[in-house]
Each structure stands twice: as C-alpha cells, then as structure tokens.
Design a protein around this motif. Structure first.
Motif, PDB file in Angstrom:
ATOM      1  N   ASP A 312       0.818  -1.216   0.000  1.00 19.29           N
ATOM      2  CA  ASP A 312       0.000   0.000   0.000  1.00 19.29           C
ATOM      3  C   ASP A 312       0.855   1.270   0.000  1.00 19.29           C
ATOM      4  O   ASP A 312       0.326   2.364   0.177  1.00 19.29           O
ATOM      5  CB  ASP A 312      -0.956   0.006   1.197  1.00 19.29           C
ATOM      6  CG  ASP A 312      -0.216  -0.057   2.535  1.00 19.29           C
ATOM      7  OD1 ASP A 312       1.018  -0.261   2.538  1.00 19.29           O
ATOM      8  OD2 ASP A 312      -0.879   0.112   3.584  1.00 19.29           O
ATOM      9  N   GLN A 313       2.177   1.116  -0.218  1.00 20.89           N
ATOM     10  CA  GLN A 313       3.065   2.280  -0.242  1.00 20.89           C
ATOM     11  C   GLN A 313       3.965   2.268  -1.497  1.00 20.89           C
ATOM     12  O   GLN A 313       5.176   2.473  -1.402  1.00 20.89           O
ATOM     13  CB  GLN A 313       3.935   2.304   1.015  1.00 20.89           C
ATOM     14  CG  GLN A 313       3.166   2.360   2.321  1.00 20.89           C
ATOM     15  CD  GLN A 313       4.081   2.203   3.527  1.00 20.89           C
ATOM     16  OE1 GLN A 313       5.257   2.540   3.484  1.00 20.89           O
ATOM     17  NE2 GLN A 313       3.532   1.686   4.613  1.00 20.89           N
ATOM     18  N   PRO A 314       3.418   2.016  -2.687  1.00 22.64           N
ATOM     19  CA  PRO A 314       4.262   1.891  -3.876  1.00 22.64           C
ATOM     20  C   PRO A 314       5.069   3.148  -4.184  1.00 22.64           C
ATOM     21  O   PRO A 314       6.137   3.078  -4.802  1.00 22.64           O
ATOM     22  CB  PRO A 314       3.260   1.586  -4.991  1.00 22.64           C
ATOM     23  CG  PRO A 314       1.958   2.158  -4.497  1.00 22.64           C
ATOM     24  CD  PRO A 314       1.977   1.904  -3.022  1.00 22.64           C
ATOM     25  N   GLN A 315       4.565   4.306  -3.734  1.00 21.95           N
ATOM     26  CA  GLN A 315       5.257   5.566  -4.007  1.00 21.95           C
ATOM     27  C   GLN A 315       6.591   5.665  -3.264  1.00 21.95           C
ATOM     28  O   GLN A 315       7.446   6.487  -3.615  1.00 21.95           O
ATOM     29  CB  GLN A 315       4.368   6.763  -3.636  1.00 21.95           C
ATOM     30  CG  GLN A 315       4.210   7.021  -2.140  1.00 21.95           C
ATOM     31  CD  GLN A 315       3.253   6.074  -1.424  1.00 21.95           C
ATOM     32  OE1 GLN A 315       2.648   5.206  -2.065  1.00 21.95           O
ATOM     33  NE2 GLN A 315       3.098   6.250  -0.124  1.00 21.95           N
ATOM     34  N   ARG A 316       6.804   4.811  -2.275  1.00 22.85           N
ATOM     35  CA  ARG A 316       8.040   4.857  -1.493  1.00 22.85           C
ATOM     36  C   ARG A 316       9.119   3.947  -2.074  1.00 22.85           C
ATOM     37  O   ARG A 316      10.229   3.897  -1.538  1.00 22.85           O
ATOM     38  CB  ARG A 316       7.763   4.473  -0.030  1.00 22.85           C
ATOM     39  CG  ARG A 316       6.905   5.506   0.718  1.00 22.85           C
ATOM     40  CD  ARG A 316       6.751   5.154   2.194  1.00 22.85           C
ATOM     41  NE  ARG A 316       8.046   5.056   2.826  1.00 22.85           N
ATOM     42  CZ  ARG A 316       8.664   3.917   3.135  1.00 22.85           C
ATOM     43  NH1 ARG A 316       8.080   2.757   2.866  1.00 22.85           N
ATOM     44  NH2 ARG A 316       9.827   3.923   3.712  1.00 22.85           N
ATOM     45  N   TYR A 317       8.809   3.237  -3.144  1.00 22.30           N
ATOM     46  CA  TYR A 317       9.824   2.371  -3.734  1.00 22.30           C
ATOM     47  C   TYR A 317      10.997   3.217  -4.226  1.00 22.30           C
ATOM     48  O   TYR A 317      10.824   4.235  -4.895  1.00 22.30           O
ATOM     49  CB  TYR A 317       9.248   1.570  -4.905  1.00 22.30           C
ATOM     50  CG  TYR A 317      10.261   0.622  -5.520  1.00 22.30           C
ATOM     51  CD1 TYR A 317      10.666  -0.511  -4.837  1.00 22.30           C
ATOM     52  CD2 TYR A 317      10.825   0.886  -6.768  1.00 22.30           C
ATOM     53  CE1 TYR A 317      11.599  -1.385  -5.388  1.00 22.30           C
ATOM     54  CE2 TYR A 317      11.755   0.021  -7.332  1.00 22.30           C
ATOM     55  CZ  TYR A 317      12.148  -1.112  -6.632  1.00 22.30           C
ATOM     56  OH  TYR A 317      13.085  -1.969  -7.163  1.00 22.30           O
ATOM     57  N   GLY A 318      12.187   2.767  -3.894  1.00 26.78           N
ATOM     58  CA  GLY A 318      13.399   3.521  -4.209  1.00 26.78           C
ATOM     59  C   GLY A 318      14.084   4.028  -2.962  1.00 26.78           C
ATOM     60  O   GLY A 318      15.255   4.436  -3.010  1.00 26.78           O
ATOM     61  N   ALA A 319      13.379   4.004  -1.839  1.00 30.82           N
ATOM     62  CA  ALA A 319      13.947   4.463  -0.577  1.00 30.82           C
ATOM     63  C   ALA A 319      14.689   3.329   0.122  1.00 30.82           C
ATOM     64  O   ALA A 319      14.499   2.152  -0.182  1.00 30.82           O
ATOM     65  CB  ALA A 319      12.842   5.005   0.333  1.00 30.82           C
ATOM     66  N   GLY A 320      15.513   3.691   1.075  1.00 32.92           N
ATOM     67  CA  GLY A 320      16.245   2.697   1.846  1.00 32.92           C
ATOM     68  C   GLY A 320      16.751   3.297   3.142  1.00 32.92           C
ATOM     69  O   GLY A 320      16.495   4.471   3.448  1.00 32.92           O
ATOM     70  N   TYR A 321      17.456   2.488   3.883  1.00 36.88           N
ATOM     71  CA  TYR A 321      18.026   2.952   5.149  1.00 36.88           C
ATOM     72  C   TYR A 321      19.417   3.515   4.893  1.00 36.88           C
ATOM     73  O   TYR A 321      20.225   2.928   4.175  1.00 36.88           O
ATOM     74  CB  TYR A 321      18.096   1.797   6.150  1.00 36.88           C
ATOM     75  CG  TYR A 321      18.732   2.209   7.470  1.00 36.88           C
ATOM     76  CD1 TYR A 321      18.054   3.031   8.357  1.00 36.88           C
ATOM     77  CD2 TYR A 321      20.022   1.797   7.801  1.00 36.88           C
ATOM     78  CE1 TYR A 321      18.639   3.429   9.555  1.00 36.88           C
ATOM     79  CE2 TYR A 321      20.604   2.191   8.990  1.00 36.88           C
ATOM     80  CZ  TYR A 321      19.913   3.005   9.856  1.00 36.88           C
ATOM     81  OH  TYR A 321      20.498   3.402  11.029  1.00 36.88           O
TER      82      TYR A 321
END
Length: 445
Positions: A312-321
């Motif tokens: 439910d958070q596809p817009q956050r793909y590309g992020a990481g720690y």
C-alpha cells in the motif's frame, strides 16, 4: 562499511557512559590550532583506530594514509585495524584513548556526544572555516550531531538495498513490493527430498545478517519514536505489518528448517557468505557488498535494486536505510590538533573520499565527492547512490537509547518469528514499555 551487529553493540548500553563528563575540544587552552602550509612543526605520531579489516579496505587505507603523510610530513599515523566501539569506550574510560577513532555505527552518536566520549568538533570546524550544512547532505549532517554538539564527522556512508542472483532468478525481475518478494522467494526456493532447504529465495527472519529492524523498518516506513522520545513502535501499525509478513514467510519455510539452513552459512564478511555461493537468491545488504563480490565471487552474475516496500506504499519504492561510518577525536587524545588534521583529511577532502569510495565501494559523504566525475558509477553501485539521494530514505533519529531500543525490538521479533510469542499486540506493547522505562532512567536524554 557497517559491520557491527546490532546485538553486539549492546555492550555500550549500561556501560556507564553517562559517568563520563563532557570535554569540549579547544576550551582548555584556547581555540584549536589549524595547520598552516609551510609552517614549522614538531614531529608527532598519532594513533588511529578503525574497524576495517578486509584486504581491499586495508590496502585503500594504506594508500590514503600515505597521501596524508605526504601532505603533513610531520604527522606519522599508527593505524590499528578491526577495532569495535566497546574497545574505544574502554580506552576512553581507562584514560588511554587513541588520537583518532572510527566507528561503523551511528547508533551511539547521541550517547557519544552527550557523555563526551568524543570531543565536540564545532570549534575545529569553525577554525577551519568548514560549514557542515553546505558540505554534507542533510541526512548525514543529522546523524553526526546531537543537541547541537557535533562530536563526530561522517567518513563515507552506507545505503541498503536488495541483491539478487540473476541466474537463480530464472528471468524474474526484482520484486518491488513485499508480497512480490514473498511470492518470488517461494518460487526460487529449492528443497531436498526431506524438505530441508538447499537454496532459499529469501531468508526473512530478523536474525539473518542485515535483516535487523533498523534496516527492514524502512520497507514499511516504521516509526521508532514520538517527538518526546517515547516509543512509537506499538502504536505504529507498520511494525505489525512488517512482522506479520516476516512470520508468514518464515512459517512457510518452517522456522526450525530455516534456522538449520541459516546456521549452515559461512561468515557474513567472508567469501562463504551464502549470497556469494548461490545458497540465497535475494538478500538485503549494503553497497559495500559490490566490492566484496568483485573480490570474492567475480564470476557471480548479480544485480541490485531498492528494497521492496509495503504493497500500500508503492510511491516509497526507491527508498532505503541510510547510515555510515563516523570518525572523531576521543576525549583525552594526546595530540588533538594533529588528530583533527587526519579527521579533516578523511572527511572533507574530495579526492580522498572519491578514492576510498572507488576502492571499498561506500557512498561518498560530501556533496562535492558525490558530484565528482572521478566517482565510479557502475549500474550495481548506482542503485545505492540513487537510494542515498531518495527523499524517502531514512536514518535512525539520534536517541540516547538507540542501541537499547533496537535490541529490544529485535528480541521481540525473534520471539515472534520463532513462535515463542503468540500475541503480537501484547508483544509490541511490551516493547514500548521497556523502551519508555529505559527513557525515564536516562531522564529523557
């Protein structure tokens, strides 16, 4: 390279850090001295402790220190490798610290600054005319200070992503969501006639090398603390989402079989890492693995991608720690001015940072180094540069109990995934209670 395992850093918790009094650099004998070109200097030898140990890392550091010696011929650096935070702490408490110390973890920066384990570098930065806000990306500037005290400097950074074995992937594309990751993990898993795992598509448990909650929490956008420093873990539904997903995939494998398989792995930092040897098709790891694969498994056909995110958070793909290596001048250093010259050289010199990044494949930690045309940007490393630049990438907020908070959550995760706890809501509520009680003991930081 981030090498300190979460549970091993727990040695810092309760080790008497607050008993050390803060010592601000340069306040006892006036402002710190900044070396002037062409000036006469008395020869000095400084001790430099760091945690690097791989051959390619040590070679890169030898070459870097040779460059420093050429620029500062009166300063001789005596390095000591494979040092952990607990050793730095003990040396400061014992009154015999090195002149410069490097840590692989940002988890203890708040405590280091608060307790004066490392000296405040703001006077040195001012004397050297360095503006951290203009030199470092915002996320890096944040994790190297606490309550206005910058007691360490960033020296390269780490970003986390997904490694995948192209041969084992059988033509599949890397997953972008957690459900895709679970489905693909099952498809790629190979078992023998007895049901034991021969090849795992993905090992979901928090005990797997880099699967600690500090790294996996970004997949769901998990929140660690409230503005007042109290725990937000139990009230944030994202942690429950992550742990439910991990448990479902763990149960599909069978916890006991998965643990038997995991315990057969070689050391994470050796050529026997299971991703190197084709025993695991997909794994969470940092950018440094690209250099280790080049050295230990040069024929492995692999790719890198951002970490999968909640469906439910596809817009956050590309992020990481995001985290990194930090370096500073410990309290009680015998030669603080010479020590600062080494710290400054390793953390602000563009050529030095680019050379180290190209050699050991960590992300450069200054804006000029990130933009340098000399920085090698092969596709697998570019993934981590992109993760590093992603505005949704996060780091752990500075907190005096950072290590304790992580340890408490990971212990709960182990109870949950192993089946030793059956009520997830109650388990996370207990995590909140332990963290908040610890916070009261430390007077809120």
């Amino acid at each position: 390279m981030k090498r300190l395992l979460l549970l091993s850093t727990a040695l810092l918790v309760g080790a008497g850090l607050p008993a050390l009094t803060a010592c601000t650099a340069g306040t006892e004998s006036g402002p710190p001295k900044v070396a002037q070109s062409g000036a006469s200097h008395e020869p000095v030898t400084i001790e430099f402790w760091h945690g690097f140990s791989a051959d390619n890392e040590l070679k890169a550091f030898d070459e870097t220190l040779a460059g420093f010696q050429k620029k500062f011929p009166w300063i001789t650096v005596k390095p000591t490798k494979a040092v952990q935070d607990s050793q730095i702490l003990q040396s400061v408490r014992g009154g015999n610290p090195p002149d410069v110390a490097l840590s692989f973890t940002t988890d203890s920066v708040a405590e280091f600054c608060k307790a004066g384990i490392f000296q405040d570098l703001n006077p040195y930065l001012k004397a050297s005319g360095i503006d951290p806000a203009a030199l470092f990306p915002k996320v890096i500037a944040e994790y190297t200070q606490y309550q206005g005290k910058r007691c360490v400097m960033p020296m390269l950074a780490d970003a986390y992503g997904l490694y995948y074995n192209k041969t084992l992937m059988q033509g599949h594309q890397p997953p972008k969501t957690m459900s895709e990751l679970a489905d693909l993990a099952k498809k790629l898993t190979v078992k023998n006639d007895k049901g034991d795992i021969k090849v795992a598509g993905f090992v979901p448990t928090s005990q797997m090398y880099e699967n600690a909650p500090i790294h996996t929490g970004v997949m769901v956008g998990g929140k660690w603390t409230n503005p007042d420093g109290t725990s937000a873990i139990g009230s944030d539904p994202q942690w429950k989402k992550l742990m439910t997903w991990q448990k479902d995939l763990t149960d599909w494998y069978g916890y006991d079989r998965l643990e038997k398989f995991r315990k057969s792995f070689g050391d994470e930092w050796s050529a026997e890492n299971p991703f190197n040897t084709g025993k695991v098709a997909m794994a969470i790891d940092g950018e440094w693995r690209t250099a280790m694969l080049a050295a230990d498994a040069p024929d492995l056909d692999y790719g890198t991608a951002p970490l999968p995110v909640a469906d439910d958070q596809p817009q956050r793909y590309g992020a990481g720690y995001i985290t990194g290596t930090v370096i500073g001048v410990p309290r009680g250093a015998k030669h603080p001015e010479a020590a600062w010259e080494l710290v400054k050289y390793l953390t602000t010199d563009t050529g030095t940072l680019v050379t180290l990044s190209n050699a050991i494949r960590n992300v450069p930690s200054t804006l000029p180094a990130l933009q340098s045309p000399d920085l090698k940007k092969d596709p697998n490393f570019q993934t981590f540069l992109d993760v590093f630049a992603n505005p949704d990438s996060t780091t752990l907020p500075a907190h005096v109990n950072s290590v304790f908070n992580q340890q408490t959550l990971q212990e709960a995760q182990i109870k949950w995934e192993s089946g030793r706890a059956s009520d997830l809501d109650a388990l996370l509520a207990e995590v909140d209670k332990k963290i908040d009680e610890k916070l009261k003991l430390t007077a809120g930081g």
